[in-house]
Design an enzyme around this catalytic site. Structure first.
Site, PDB file in Angstrom:
ATOM      1  N   ARG A   7       0.800  -1.226   0.000  1.00 41.28           N
ATOM      2  CA  ARG A   7       0.000   0.000   0.000  1.00 41.28           C
ATOM      3  C   ARG A   7       0.831   1.274   0.000  1.00 41.28           C
ATOM      4  O   ARG A   7       0.281   2.352   0.051  1.00 41.28           O
ATOM      5  CB  ARG A   7      -0.984  -0.029   1.172  1.00 41.28           C
ATOM      6  CG  ARG A   7      -1.897  -1.240   1.044  1.00 41.28           C
ATOM      7  CD  ARG A   7      -3.088  -1.290   1.944  1.00 41.28           C
ATOM      8  NE  ARG A   7      -3.872  -2.444   1.574  1.00 41.28           N
ATOM      9  CZ  ARG A   7      -4.116  -3.508   2.356  1.00 41.28           C
ATOM     10  NH1 ARG A   7      -3.657  -3.545   3.585  1.00 41.28           N
ATOM     11  NH2 ARG A   7      -4.825  -4.513   1.920  1.00 41.28           N
TER      12      ARG A   7
ATOM     13  N   GLY B 204      -3.329 -10.727  11.931  1.00 42.73           N
ATOM     14  CA  GLY B 204      -4.369 -10.763  12.954  1.00 42.73           C
ATOM     15  C   GLY B 204      -5.351 -11.909  12.818  1.00 42.73           C
ATOM     16  O   GLY B 204      -6.094 -12.206  13.750  1.00 42.73           O
TER      17      GLY B 204
ATOM     18  N   TRP C 105      -2.088  -3.388  10.813  1.00 39.44           N
ATOM     19  CA  TRP C 105      -1.805  -3.591   9.390  1.00 39.44           C
ATOM     20  C   TRP C 105      -1.942  -2.370   8.493  1.00 39.44           C
ATOM     21  O   TRP C 105      -1.591  -2.435   7.328  1.00 39.44           O
ATOM     22  CB  TRP C 105      -2.646  -4.735   8.842  1.00 39.44           C
ATOM     23  CG  TRP C 105      -4.136  -4.576   9.002  1.00 39.44           C
ATOM     24  CD1 TRP C 105      -4.838  -4.688  10.165  1.00 39.44           C
ATOM     25  CD2 TRP C 105      -5.100  -4.312   7.979  1.00 39.44           C
ATOM     26  NE1 TRP C 105      -6.183  -4.491   9.923  1.00 39.44           N
ATOM     27  CE2 TRP C 105      -6.371  -4.269   8.588  1.00 39.44           C
ATOM     28  CE3 TRP C 105      -5.023  -4.112   6.595  1.00 39.44           C
ATOM     29  CZ2 TRP C 105      -7.550  -4.021   7.881  1.00 39.44           C
ATOM     30  CZ3 TRP C 105      -6.196  -3.875   5.883  1.00 39.44           C
ATOM     31  CH2 TRP C 105      -7.441  -3.840   6.537  1.00 39.44           C
TER      32      TRP C 105
ATOM     33  N   ASN D  76      -8.315  -7.047  15.031  1.00 40.79           N
ATOM     34  CA  ASN D  76      -9.142  -7.998  15.768  1.00 40.79           C
ATOM     35  C   ASN D  76      -8.319  -9.008  16.562  1.00 40.79           C
ATOM     36  O   ASN D  76      -7.180  -9.293  16.226  1.00 40.79           O
ATOM     37  CB  ASN D  76     -10.020  -8.779  14.781  1.00 40.79           C
ATOM     38  CG  ASN D  76      -9.178  -9.534  13.776  1.00 40.79           C
ATOM     39  OD1 ASN D  76      -8.627  -8.947  12.859  1.00 40.79           O
ATOM     40  ND2 ASN D  76      -9.043 -10.835  13.947  1.00 40.79           N
TER      41      ASN D  76
ATOM     42  N   ASP E 237     -14.454 -10.250  13.810  1.00 39.77           N
ATOM     43  CA  ASP E 237     -13.341  -9.858  12.930  1.00 39.77           C
ATOM     44  C   ASP E 237     -13.530  -8.451  12.395  1.00 39.77           C
ATOM     45  O   ASP E 237     -13.463  -8.205  11.197  1.00 39.77           O
ATOM     46  CB  ASP E 237     -13.129 -10.852  11.774  1.00 39.77           C
ATOM     47  CG  ASP E 237     -11.930 -10.446  10.901  1.00 39.77           C
ATOM     48  OD1 ASP E 237     -11.135  -9.599  11.349  1.00 39.77           O
ATOM     49  OD2 ASP E 237     -11.817 -10.966   9.776  1.00 39.77           O
TER      50      ASP E 237
END
Lengths: 280, 570
Positions: free
Chosen positions: B133, B195, B244, B262, B305
């Site tokens: 990203r 996660g 993240w 989460n 989640d």
């Protein structure tokens, strides 16, 4: 569909080629991939390993990985892809996680999600169970947990590789099983400078901006020197280009921290050594 | 040596020292702190430390946007996973990352490649893909996290590797990096995914110059640390809590804000009874030491989640008549939380989505009311699902309108939990799900303008398919974003009216930016369908299975700058 003798022999040959005669002769099992009871063994394994989160989706409905429902499969190909994965993609191989029977049951389950038409290879198959890895002693198991303990920011595996796991900054330890005694290993851990493995002597680079960096040299050529900077853990691999370097020297001091004798208790050290010596 | 030569040499040395000192002390932090004041650049992931994704550039405006035409494009060459990055632009050079951790430096005016760096990916967790990203840039270096959990520093001028460090073995931890780093002073702050694996999350800081590790904040406290009691037994060891995406920074308060994802197992919580700190929390850290200053947990003991990892927008706005330093942070649950960023005090929470039943609401103290949890062994309808009431792609804030712009996703899931034991580094969901439409309408998506504090909405732009790209807003009263069918769009920030679009040939999952070179404004957008959530869409829209993947960066500017192409503008 009737299962012909021809296919049977082909399949057995394919199987022997895939898994080796030795394993298959050691243990064999007949599996009918069309048996709903066998396919149902694959359902929970699929849910836990393949459907998960963003991968193939519940009952193969699609996700980050391709849709598996409603497709036509060759069971041998499918089995191999699940076992070995697809290189350079996010599809991992499952051979280290699931046993062959598990992978076959997932294969049967996926075929059951399909179109209902079967490739010849989806009939009965003979398979051999993988021979179980040598069982570690409880001491060695504890040692293995310490060696790879992710909650410890100074764990051994940050620098050392053993049996294909861990980093290669420091010496690889697999061969140490036969060449070093328990006492020698104990000394290596608690007094790293006593003897230093060849190729892992400390190198010191004096950089043009005045910084002095010491660590383990990974590589050098006309253009640059690559050095693991062992002042920090995990150790960054730093690249110094020739025009940045004022000088390079060596040292008889080990780059390994001296704190492991204090960090681990005597029994923990014994466990780690037992693991290194276990030859798993 | 003659005196003149000596003097000349002395002058040169002094000059060199001065230059070196100035460059050495180049106030990276100050430049980043004031990023909004150099709109010709896009210096950091979210546009500024405040994460507004807003630009003061106004050459391209609602009045002339119809003259926007593509001027160059760039193809990283890997289409798997699409193109999800936010490009960074510094002084006429663009830094772009793609799947498989490729980094490119590109002339931002012409699109000509200056250098490339291809990271060789080792063991990485398959759950989180190989997409990336974006980078952070500063100290003459370009920083990238990798799918196999390395942090890499490259020379910004040449692309040569300066240092790289393996943070944790990606194969063992089931974790890696897809998010962009954040540069704060002399430190590179970098999160981690993982996660949904049996993994214990963390946030790390590395020295920008040397790559040496400076601090780690474990998002799950260990034995003896405050908060460890919020985990049953050994569940803290594998409890998730990833970091993240990319956080924000307040230089006045010297606080670094980051969202924690989460807990795991995602849907099965019985083995991790307790609040599960600091998962589902906004954490405020001292960026110099990594010390926790405050935290606010949005969802104690999450079993859906959801993620607190999305953008943390820093706003100074009146709240109940008094100007407050606020955090406005959208959440995967479809709620937006409003907190006081000096101390983490809960102020408000409002919903982006209409279809929500995971809770009945949130009370005035921030407590969740009427939790509706997955159950073991039977499917249950829950909205929104694991794919979120909003996806990670970021919203934007315009100080001109005072509004916050965000997408929202109206969809649900049938979900079933099952008990699952942790396997280190392996997936750890404890359940499975199928996407389904909401009970009373078709699944769809919308993009709206909101009052950031109250959630009142002023206009709504609807989309059949989920809107999965970030927003960019500009002083030209324009909002740029892309849709699943490949249209790159410009909307009027005040009305939501669609003013212009361009078909890029593949869906949008990345983050557009704007910048200028030699006085000419450009808008750049990644185009390229891919990613995990995009892959799940066929469960609701079968035709989306055949949406082409792609990876192209398109750059646009106004046609009247040397290129006459009136025909192309509608």
């Amino acid at each position: 569909m009737k299962f012909s003798g021809y296919y049977w022999s082909v399949l057995v040959s394919v199987f022997l080629a895939l898994f080796g005669a030795k394993d298959s002769l050691a243990q064999t099992k007949i599996i009918d991939l069309r048996d709903p009871a066998f396919a149902s063994l694959g359902a929970p394994l699929f849910a836990k390993n393949c459907a998960v989160g963003y991968c193939h989706g519940s009952e193969g409905a699609a996700g980050q990985g391709p849709r598996l429902r409603g497709r036509h499969w060759n069971s041998t190909t499918l089995f191999e892809v699940i076992r070995d994965g697809i290189p350079n993609t996010t599809m991992p191989g499952w051979s280290g996680v699931l046993n062959q029977e598990g992978i076959w049951s997932i294969t049967a389950y996926i075929i059951g999600l399909g179109t209902g038409t079967f490739e010849p290879a989806s009939g009965k198959l003979e398979m051999g169970e993988r021979i179980a890895a040598k069982e570690l002693s409880s001491k060695a198991k504890r040692g293995r947990a310490l060696f790879f303990d992710l909650t410890n920011e100074k764990r051994c595996a940050l620098c050392h590789r053993i049996r294909s796991r861990g980093s290669t900054i420091g010496p690889e330890l697999t061969s140490t099983t036969s060449t070093k005694s328990v006492d020698e290993l104990h000394r290596d851990i608690t007094d790293p400078s006593a003897t230093i493995a060849r190729g892992f002597e400390q190198t010191i680079v004096l950089v043009a901006d005045g910084e002095q960096v010491s660590g383990i040299k990974k590589d050098s050529n006309e253009e640059r020197i690559q050095l693991y900077d062992t002042a920090a853990l995990p150790s960054p691999l730093r690249t110094f280009y020739r025009n940045q370097i004022r000088g390079v020297s060596g040292s008889s001091v080990s780059s390994m921290p001296t704190s492991y004798g204090e960090m681990y208790s005597p029994s923990e050290l014994a466990d780690i050594i037992a693991f290194i010596k276990s030859g798993e | 040596m003659k005196l003149a030569s000596f003097l000349l040499l002395t002058v040169c040395v002094v000059a060199l020292l001065v230059v070196t000192t100035v460059r050495g002390e180049e106030p990276v932090s100050e430049r980043l702190v004031n990023a909004a004041n150099e709109p010709e650049n896009w210096l950091t992931y979210n546009g500024s430390y405040e994460s507004w994704r807003y630009s003061k550039l106004d050459q391209i405006s609602r009045h002339n946007v119809k003259k926007l035409i593509p001027v160059w494009s760039f193809q990283p060459g890997i289409v798997d996973g699409g193109l999800q990055a936010t490009p960074i632009v510094v002084d006429g050079v663009m830094y772009l990352t793609s799947s498989l951790n490729r980094v490119f430096a590109i002339d931002a005016a012409t699109g000509k490649k200056i250098w490339q760096y291809y990271h060789e990916i080792g063991e990485f967790p398959s759950l989180y893909g190989t997409w990336n990203r974006g980078v952070a840039v500063g100290h003459g270096l370009v920083f990238m996290g990798t799918a196999d959990n390395y942090l890499v520093a490259l020379d910004a001028g040449s692309g040569r590797e300066v240092w790289k460090v393996e943070i944790e073995n990606g194969g063992q931890c089931g974790c890696g990096i897809t998010g962009a780093p954040l540069l704060v002073k002399d430190k590179v702050i970098i999160g981690v995914n993982g996660g949904d694996s049996a993994h214990r999350g963390y946030l790390n800081a590395f020295d920008a110059k040397t790559g040496r590790h400076v601090w780690r904040f474990w998002t799950i406290p260990g034995p003896g640390e405050p908060g460890n009691e919020s985990w049953k037994g050994d569940s803290w060891k594998y409890g998730g809590g990833s970091t993240w995406l990319t956080g924000s920074y307040d230089s006045d308060l010297n606080l670094l804000y980051w969202g924690v994802g989460n807990p795991a197992a995602d849907f099965y919580g019985e083995d991790r009874e307790g609040d599960n700190l600091y998962t589902e929390s906004i954490i405020a850290l001292d960026p110099d030491t990594g010390k926790l200053i405050w935290y606010y947990q949005q969802i104690p003991h999450d079993v859906w989640d959801f993620d607190s990892g999305y953008e943390i927008v820093l706003l100074d706005l009146p709240y109940e008549g008094k100007k407050r330093k606020l955090i406005v942070t959208p959440h995967k649950s479809g709620y937006v939380w409003v907190l006081d960023r000096t101390n983490g005090e809960f102020l408000n929470a409002w919903s982006l989505v209409e279809n929500t039943n995971w809770i009945e609401g949130i009370d005035r103290k921030g407590r969740l009311i009427g939790r509706n949890e997955p159950v073991v062994g039977e499917y249950k309808l829950l909205c929104p699902g694991i794919t979120g009431g909003r996806q990670w792609n970021h919203g934007a804030y315009s100080p001109k309108t005072g509004w916050f712009y965000s997408t929202a996703l109206e969809w649900c899931q049938q979900i079933k939990a099952f008990p699952e034991k942790a396997r280190e580094g392996m997936s750890f969901f404890g359940g499975e799900f199928k996407l389904v439409p909401p009970p009373k309408e078709e699944a769809h998506s919308h993009l709206s303008a909101y009052d950031p504090v109250t959630g009142e909405h002023f206009w709504r732009y609807k989309s059949k398919y989920p809107l999965l790209a970030s927003q960019l807003v500009t002083a030209g009263d324009l909002l740029f974003t892309g849709d699943a069918e490949g249209e790159f769009l410009a909307l009027d920030t005040e009305t939501g009216q669609r003013l212009w679009s361009f078909q890029t040939g593949s869906g949008h999952r990345g983050s557009p930016i704007t910048y200028s070179v030699n006085g000419k404004q450009y808008v750049a957008t990644p185009s390229g369908w891919g990613s995990a959530v995009a892959g799940l869409l066929p469960q609701l829209w079968p035709e989306t299975e055949y949406f082409q993947s792609g990876a192209t960066l398109f750059v646009f500017s106004l046609a009247n700058f040397g290129v006459s192409n009136e025909v192309r503008s509608e």
